[in-house]
Design a protein around this motif. Sequence first.
Motif, PDB file in Angstrom:
ATOM      1  N   LYS A 265      -7.750  -9.101  -1.627  1.00  0.00           N
ATOM      2  CA  LYS A 265      -8.075  -8.012  -2.728  1.00  0.00           C
ATOM      3  C   LYS A 265      -9.334  -6.850  -3.093  1.00  0.00           C
ATOM      4  CE  LYS A 265      -5.132 -10.641  -5.715  1.00  0.00           C
ATOM      5  NZ  LYS A 265      -4.090  -8.970  -6.271  1.00  0.00           N
TER       6      LYS A 265
ATOM      7  N   ARG B 160      -1.200  -1.358  -2.794  1.00  0.00           N
ATOM      8  CA  ARG B 160      -0.460  -2.337  -2.778  1.00  0.00           C
ATOM      9  C   ARG B 160      -0.704  -3.594  -4.031  1.00  0.00           C
ATOM     10  NH1 ARG B 160      -2.981  -7.206   0.901  1.00  0.00           N
ATOM     11  NH2 ARG B 160      -3.899  -6.795  -0.203  1.00  0.00           N
ATOM     12  N   ALA B 161      -1.537  -2.838  -5.186  1.00  0.00           N
ATOM     13  CA  ALA B 161      -1.653  -3.344  -6.383  1.00  0.00           C
ATOM     14  C   ALA B 161      -1.061  -2.607  -7.165  1.00  0.00           C
ATOM     15  CB  ALA B 161      -3.693  -3.125  -6.674  1.00  0.00           C
ATOM     16  N   LEU B 162      -0.843  -1.372  -7.004  1.00  0.00           N
ATOM     17  CA  LEU B 162       0.374  -0.712  -7.857  1.00  0.00           C
ATOM     18  C   LEU B 162       2.193  -1.163  -6.975  1.00  0.00           C
ATOM     19  CD1 LEU B 162       1.370   1.979  -9.141  1.00  0.00           C
ATOM     20  CD2 LEU B 162       1.316   2.951  -7.523  1.00  0.00           C
TER      21      LEU B 162
ATOM     22  N   GLU C 101       2.525  -3.830  -6.817  1.00  0.00           N
ATOM     23  CA  GLU C 101       2.246  -5.525  -7.083  1.00  0.00           C
ATOM     24  C   GLU C 101       2.423  -5.165  -8.489  1.00  0.00           C
ATOM     25  OE1 GLU C 101      -0.463  -7.607  -5.278  1.00  0.00           O
ATOM     26  OE2 GLU C 101       0.610  -8.015  -3.683  1.00  0.00           O
ATOM     27  N   SER C 102       2.006  -4.016  -9.760  1.00  0.00           N
ATOM     28  CA  SER C 102       2.140  -3.868 -10.583  1.00  0.00           C
ATOM     29  C   SER C 102       3.483  -3.640 -11.181  1.00  0.00           C
ATOM     30  CB  SER C 102       1.167  -3.291 -10.835  1.00  0.00           C
ATOM     31  OG  SER C 102       1.728  -1.333 -10.798  1.00  0.00           O
ATOM     32  N   LYS C 103       3.284  -4.188 -12.437  1.00  0.00           N
ATOM     33  CA  LYS C 103       4.206  -3.748 -13.961  1.00  0.00           C
ATOM     34  C   LYS C 103       4.707  -2.488 -13.353  1.00  0.00           C
ATOM     35  CE  LYS C 103       2.071  -2.176 -18.208  1.00  0.00           C
ATOM     36  NZ  LYS C 103       1.567  -3.088 -19.021  1.00  0.00           N
ATOM     37  N   TRP C 104       4.200  -1.852 -12.938  1.00  0.00           N
ATOM     38  CA  TRP C 104       5.260  -0.008 -12.950  1.00  0.00           C
ATOM     39  C   TRP C 104       5.806   0.030 -11.290  1.00  0.00           C
ATOM     40  CZ3 TRP C 104      -0.146  -0.521 -14.416  1.00  0.00           C
ATOM     41  CH2 TRP C 104      -0.192  -0.342 -15.859  1.00  0.00           C
ATOM     42  N   ARG C 105       5.649  -1.403 -10.291  1.00  0.00           N
ATOM     43  CA  ARG C 105       6.925  -1.557  -9.071  1.00  0.00           C
ATOM     44  C   ARG C 105       6.336  -0.020  -8.053  1.00  0.00           C
ATOM     45  NH1 ARG C 105      11.236  -4.278 -11.772  1.00  0.00           N
ATOM     46  NH2 ARG C 105      10.340  -6.201 -12.726  1.00  0.00           N
TER      47      ARG C 105
ATOM     48  N   GLY D  88      -1.112   8.456 -15.080  1.00  0.00           N
ATOM     49  CA  GLY D  88      -2.085   7.600 -14.576  1.00  0.00           C
ATOM     50  C   GLY D  88      -2.493   7.889 -13.226  1.00  0.00           C
TER      51      GLY D  88
ATOM     52  N   HIS E  96     -12.425  -3.508  -6.104  1.00  0.00           N
ATOM     53  CA  HIS E  96     -11.347  -4.050  -5.938  1.00  0.00           C
ATOM     54  C   HIS E  96     -10.288  -2.762  -6.990  1.00  0.00           C
ATOM     55  CE1 HIS E  96     -10.437  -6.326  -9.931  1.00  0.00           C
ATOM     56  NE2 HIS E  96     -11.561  -5.213 -10.166  1.00  0.00           N
ATOM     57  N   CYS E  97      -8.434  -3.244  -6.552  1.00  0.00           N
ATOM     58  CA  CYS E  97      -7.641  -2.382  -7.150  1.00  0.00           C
ATOM     59  C   CYS E  97      -7.381  -2.924  -8.508  1.00  0.00           C
ATOM     60  CB  CYS E  97      -6.863  -1.957  -6.155  1.00  0.00           C
ATOM     61  SG  CYS E  97      -7.833  -0.955  -5.012  1.00  0.00           S
TER      62      CYS E  97
END
Length: 137
Positions: free
Chosen positions: A7, A60-62, A64-68, A75, A136-137
């Motif tokens: 991360k 990858r962070a995006l 895995e986020s709630k925004w998929r 944003g 990290h993001c």
Amino acid sequence: MPQFDDKHVKLCGGIIVWDGVTQPETVQQGQQAGKLKYTLKAVFEPHNPDLAIFEQLAQRALLESKWRGQLPPGGRMPIGTVQPGEFNDQFPGWRVISFKTTLKQPDVYDENGAPVDAMRFAQAIYTGQKVDVLAHC
């Protein structure tokens, strides 16, 4: 090696263009209201190899986020390109990243890896200073 873990990435060779570490702001609205927000904006040469790793981690962070994988309205991705007129036109085409945290005052280290005491941050962090940032993001 720039990839610190799954991360985090160490971005090397940045130049500070905005220092909000030595002069943090107080968050005015939302869940973070009242907390100190520490920011650091740095520019990087467009061909810096660490940027590709950072962009992959951000994507990858995006995902895995709630925004998929889809940025919410308003944003922004954490990395952008310096626009004409920004920073006195000193860095045309360079990449710019705004690092932010409200968790705690960020750790700062000197060029030998020794921690810098918060009372001496102003001597270590200033516009034009060349830095490496663990992010990290």
